[in-house]
Motif scaffolding. Sequence first.
Motif, PDB file in Angstrom:
ATOM      1  N   ARG A  71       0.832  -1.209   0.000  1.00 34.73           N
ATOM      2  CA  ARG A  71       0.000   0.000   0.000  1.00 34.73           C
ATOM      3  C   ARG A  71       0.866   1.258   0.000  1.00 34.73           C
ATOM      4  NH1 ARG A  71      -5.477  -0.449   0.874  1.00 34.73           N
ATOM      5  NH2 ARG A  71      -5.604   1.635   1.806  1.00 34.73           N
ATOM      6  N   GLY A  72       1.985   1.187   0.693  1.00 36.64           N
ATOM      7  CA  GLY A  72       2.902   2.311   0.698  1.00 36.64           C
ATOM      8  C   GLY A  72       3.501   2.579  -0.673  1.00 36.64           C
ATOM      9  N   LYS A  73       3.517   1.556  -1.527  1.00 37.95           N
ATOM     10  CA  LYS A  73       4.025   1.695  -2.891  1.00 37.95           C
ATOM     11  C   LYS A  73       2.909   1.987  -3.900  1.00 37.95           C
ATOM     12  CE  LYS A  73       8.392   0.665  -2.084  1.00 37.95           C
ATOM     13  NZ  LYS A  73       9.532   1.570  -2.402  1.00 37.95           N
ATOM     14  N   GLY A  74       1.663   2.124  -3.404  1.00 38.44           N
ATOM     15  CA  GLY A  74       0.552   2.416  -4.300  1.00 38.44           C
ATOM     16  C   GLY A  74      -0.189   1.204  -4.817  1.00 38.44           C
ATOM     17  N   TYR A  75       0.177   0.007  -4.339  1.00 39.39           N
ATOM     18  CA  TYR A  75      -0.494  -1.236  -4.744  1.00 39.39           C
ATOM     19  C   TYR A  75      -1.535  -1.581  -3.678  1.00 39.39           C
ATOM     20  CZ  TYR A  75       3.044  -1.814  -8.356  1.00 39.39           C
ATOM     21  OH  TYR A  75       3.850  -1.621  -9.459  1.00 39.39           O
ATOM     22  N   ASN A  76      -2.747  -1.111  -3.893  1.00 44.20           N
ATOM     23  CA  ASN A  76      -3.798  -1.204  -2.878  1.00 44.20           C
ATOM     24  C   ASN A  76      -4.725  -2.398  -3.050  1.00 44.20           C
ATOM     25  OD1 ASN A  76      -2.951   1.310  -1.753  1.00 44.20           O
ATOM     26  ND2 ASN A  76      -4.063   2.382  -3.360  1.00 44.20           N
ATOM     27  N   ASN A  77      -4.525  -3.183  -4.093  1.00 37.75           N
ATOM     28  CA  ASN A  77      -5.474  -4.260  -4.419  1.00 37.75           C
ATOM     29  C   ASN A  77      -4.757  -5.583  -4.641  1.00 37.75           C
ATOM     30  OD1 ASN A  77      -7.901  -2.437  -4.679  1.00 37.75           O
ATOM     31  ND2 ASN A  77      -6.621  -1.566  -6.291  1.00 37.75           N
ATOM     32  N   GLN A  78      -3.961  -5.988  -3.648  1.00 35.22           N
ATOM     33  CA  GLN A  78      -3.156  -7.206  -3.782  1.00 35.22           C
ATOM     34  C   GLN A  78      -3.468  -8.261  -2.724  1.00 35.22           C
ATOM     35  OE1 GLN A  78      -2.213  -5.484  -6.883  1.00 35.22           O
ATOM     36  NE2 GLN A  78      -1.187  -7.428  -6.579  1.00 35.22           N
ATOM     37  N   TYR A  79      -4.500  -8.047  -1.909  1.00 36.11           N
ATOM     38  CA  TYR A  79      -4.825  -8.985  -0.830  1.00 36.11           C
ATOM     39  C   TYR A  79      -6.186  -9.628  -1.079  1.00 36.11           C
ATOM     40  CZ  TYR A  79      -6.449 -10.668   3.709  1.00 36.11           C
ATOM     41  OH  TYR A  79      -6.966 -11.442   4.721  1.00 36.11           O
ATOM     42  N   GLU A  80      -6.288 -10.902  -0.734  1.00 34.88           N
ATOM     43  CA  GLU A  80      -7.578 -11.591  -0.717  1.00 34.88           C
ATOM     44  C   GLU A  80      -7.610 -12.524   0.493  1.00 34.88           C
ATOM     45  OE1 GLU A  80     -11.382 -13.262  -1.871  1.00 34.88           O
ATOM     46  OE2 GLU A  80     -10.388 -11.310  -1.848  1.00 34.88           O
ATOM     47  N   GLY A  81      -8.742 -12.513   1.209  1.00 28.61           N
ATOM     48  CA  GLY A  81      -8.923 -13.369   2.374  1.00 28.61           C
ATOM     49  C   GLY A  81     -10.126 -14.281   2.199  1.00 28.61           C
ATOM     50  N   ASP A  82     -10.677 -14.765   3.310  1.00 27.25           N
ATOM     51  CA  ASP A  82     -11.856 -15.625   3.300  1.00 27.25           C
ATOM     52  C   ASP A  82     -11.617 -16.911   2.510  1.00 27.25           C
ATOM     53  OD1 ASP A  82     -14.423 -16.434   3.914  1.00 27.25           O
ATOM     54  OD2 ASP A  82     -15.337 -15.403   2.198  1.00 27.25           O
ATOM     55  N   TRP A  83     -10.604 -17.671   2.931  1.00 31.84           N
ATOM     56  CA  TRP A  83     -10.238 -18.912   2.260  1.00 31.84           C
ATOM     57  C   TRP A  83     -10.538 -20.131   3.124  1.00 31.84           C
ATOM     58  CZ3 TRP A  83      -8.885 -18.453  -2.679  1.00 31.84           C
ATOM     59  CH2 TRP A  83      -8.260 -17.283  -3.124  1.00 31.84           C
ATOM     60  N   GLU A  84     -10.757 -21.257   2.479  1.00 31.28           N
ATOM     61  CA  GLU A  84     -10.603 -22.559   3.110  1.00 31.28           C
ATOM     62  C   GLU A  84      -9.215 -23.054   2.737  1.00 31.28           C
ATOM     63  OE1 GLU A  84     -13.712 -25.375   2.544  1.00 31.28           O
ATOM     64  OE2 GLU A  84     -15.313 -23.919   2.870  1.00 31.28           O
ATOM     65  N   ILE A  85      -8.485 -23.600   3.711  1.00 27.79           N
ATOM     66  CA  ILE A  85      -7.085 -23.951   3.500  1.00 27.79           C
ATOM     67  C   ILE A  85      -6.886 -25.423   3.843  1.00 27.79           C
ATOM     68  CG2 ILE A  85      -4.701 -23.352   4.040  1.00 27.79           C
ATOM     69  CD1 ILE A  85      -5.782 -20.664   5.121  1.00 27.79           C
ATOM     70  N   ILE A  86      -6.198 -26.129   2.988  1.00 27.75           N
ATOM     71  CA  ILE A  86      -5.997 -27.565   3.188  1.00 27.75           C
ATOM     72  C   ILE A  86      -5.103 -27.821   4.396  1.00 27.75           C
ATOM     73  CG2 ILE A  86      -4.991 -29.652   2.162  1.00 27.75           C
ATOM     74  CD1 ILE A  86      -6.002 -28.609  -0.553  1.00 27.75           C
ATOM     75  N   HIS A  87      -4.021 -27.058   4.518  1.00 33.21           N
ATOM     76  CA  HIS A  87      -3.132 -27.160   5.692  1.00 33.21           C
ATOM     77  C   HIS A  87      -2.933 -25.759   6.260  1.00 33.21           C
ATOM     78  CE1 HIS A  87      -2.105 -31.385   5.121  1.00 33.21           C
ATOM     79  NE2 HIS A  87      -1.907 -31.149   3.846  1.00 33.21           N
ATOM     80  N   PRO A  88      -3.855 -25.284   7.081  1.00 36.08           N
ATOM     81  CA  PRO A  88      -3.783 -23.888   7.552  1.00 36.08           C
ATOM     82  C   PRO A  88      -2.584 -23.584   8.429  1.00 36.08           C
ATOM     83  CG  PRO A  88      -5.542 -25.096   8.670  1.00 36.08           C
ATOM     84  CD  PRO A  88      -5.061 -25.973   7.563  1.00 36.08           C
ATOM     85  N   GLU A  89      -1.942 -24.614   8.949  1.00 36.77           N
ATOM     86  CA  GLU A  89      -0.790 -24.377   9.824  1.00 36.77           C
ATOM     87  C   GLU A  89       0.473 -24.036   9.034  1.00 36.77           C
ATOM     88  OE1 GLU A  89      -0.591 -28.624   8.541  1.00 36.77           O
ATOM     89  OE2 GLU A  89      -2.178 -27.241   9.168  1.00 36.77           O
ATOM     90  N   SER A  90       0.427 -24.176   7.719  1.00 37.49           N
ATOM     91  CA  SER A  90       1.621 -23.969   6.888  1.00 37.49           C
ATOM     92  C   SER A  90       1.506 -22.717   6.036  1.00 37.49           C
ATOM     93  CB  SER A  90       1.836 -25.183   5.968  1.00 37.49           C
ATOM     94  OG  SER A  90       2.024 -26.360   6.723  1.00 37.49           O
ATOM     95  N   ALA A  91       2.649 -22.059   5.817  1.00 39.01           N
ATOM     96  CA  ALA A  91       2.723 -20.936   4.881  1.00 39.01           C
ATOM     97  C   ALA A  91       3.220 -21.451   3.537  1.00 39.01           C
ATOM     98  CB  ALA A  91       3.661 -19.866   5.410  1.00 39.01           C
ATOM     99  N   MET A  92       2.859 -20.751   2.471  1.00 37.98           N
ATOM    100  CA  MET A  92       3.283 -21.138   1.125  1.00 37.98           C
ATOM    101  C   MET A  92       3.690 -19.886   0.353  1.00 37.98           C
ATOM    102  SD  MET A  92       1.211 -23.387  -1.772  1.00 37.98           S
ATOM    103  CE  MET A  92      -0.037 -22.131  -2.126  1.00 37.98           C
ATOM    104  N   THR A  93       4.819 -19.975  -0.319  1.00 37.61           N
ATOM    105  CA  THR A  93       5.257 -18.904  -1.212  1.00 37.61           C
ATOM    106  C   THR A  93       5.650 -19.507  -2.546  1.00 37.61           C
ATOM    107  OG1 THR A  93       7.545 -19.058  -0.409  1.00 37.61           O
ATOM    108  CG2 THR A  93       6.117 -17.442   0.661  1.00 37.61           C
ATOM    109  N   GLY A  94       5.570 -18.716  -3.610  1.00 36.34           N
ATOM    110  CA  GLY A  94       5.951 -19.215  -4.919  1.00 36.34           C
ATOM    111  C   GLY A  94       5.674 -18.202  -6.011  1.00 36.34           C
ATOM    112  N   ARG A  95       6.048 -18.580  -7.228  1.00 42.52           N
ATOM    113  CA  ARG A  95       5.872 -17.725  -8.404  1.00 42.52           C
ATOM    114  C   ARG A  95       4.569 -18.107  -9.115  1.00 42.52           C
ATOM    115  NH1 ARG A  95      10.515 -20.611  -8.742  1.00 42.52           N
ATOM    116  NH2 ARG A  95      12.401 -19.627  -7.905  1.00 42.52           N
ATOM    117  N   VAL A  96       3.828 -17.118  -9.535  1.00 41.43           N
ATOM    118  CA  VAL A  96       2.475 -17.348 -10.049  1.00 41.43           C
ATOM    119  C   VAL A  96       2.464 -17.816 -11.502  1.00 41.43           C
ATOM    120  CG1 VAL A  96       0.347 -16.160 -10.718  1.00 41.43           C
ATOM    121  CG2 VAL A  96       1.356 -15.754  -8.466  1.00 41.43           C
TER     122      VAL A  96
END
Length: 312
Positions: A71-96
């Motif tokens: 948001r500080g860089k002007g990108y105000n529309n990059q978040y989405e919530g309200d998910w069902e997650i298969i393994h909610p205890e884990s974080a995931m990162t990667g290239r789209v």
Amino acid sequence: MKKIKITVFLMCFFGFCHLRAQGVTASPERIKELTSNWNGERFEDGRPKVSDALLERMKNIQIEEAWGFLRGKGYNNQYEGDWEIIHPESAMTGRVVTAQYMPLRPDYQKVVKLNGAAERRDTIGGSNSWPIQQLVPGDIYVADGYGRIVDGTLIGSNLGNAIYANSGNGVIFNGGVRDVAGLLNVQGFNGWHKGADPSYLQEEMLTSINMPIRIGRATVLPGDVVLANQHGTVFIPSHLASELVLSSEIVGLRDLFGFQRLREKKYTAGQIDTKWTQEINTDFENWLKAYPDTKLPMTRKELTDYMSSRKQ
């Protein structure tokens, strides 16, 4: 009249070639145009190749920190919530790798199939396997299924296994999945989705791969970096990924310093919770110099360069 006919023919011919050239998948040139701010290495398909080491560091970043930075860089529309997650205890990162799905329309689906055949894709099976075929290690399959769950299940356990085999990662779907029990058994696989249903995918068609898509509130480009955990998903432009990680790691170190000084009762909560005085900033800089290199989330050089740039 003859010149007019020739002109019309050429316009139609080049127009046809242009349409054919678009295909199902964005060309490397198109992806480079969309991600022109990226200056580093790229994959053959044109997507930015953010390093594996940076993706691993990003797993420790808080969603709120990433959101605030963007948001500080002007990108105000990059978040989405309200998910069902298969393994909610884990974080995931990667290239789209992106995919777009729409309600089935026969004439449009025929065009997609013809374009898929021109791209040497399997046109006998379902086209929902096409994005999976081009995943490489470190990718995340991100698809917009316009939120459809019943009859909108983009994968089950078979495709889940194929996704993990190709990417070593998982999925983020604005749509549904089926056979969650089977997906839970795919070791290492994870998924963010809008719901589960036993129905098969029907009356829905793939329309594009690696084109810009919308995931809920977020605009997503191929080659973006995803940070996904139990608190939501953030889609990060590739050219901002390194700065975001380093900036967020500095925030984490500031928090550690602040917590320690509060426990020591050296400063009050009000002093730590507002803009720091020069005295506190100097104390923090000295604290950083004594902080063990082995515990730093970044290299000492990265830290020194960042702190120096803040003083300029």
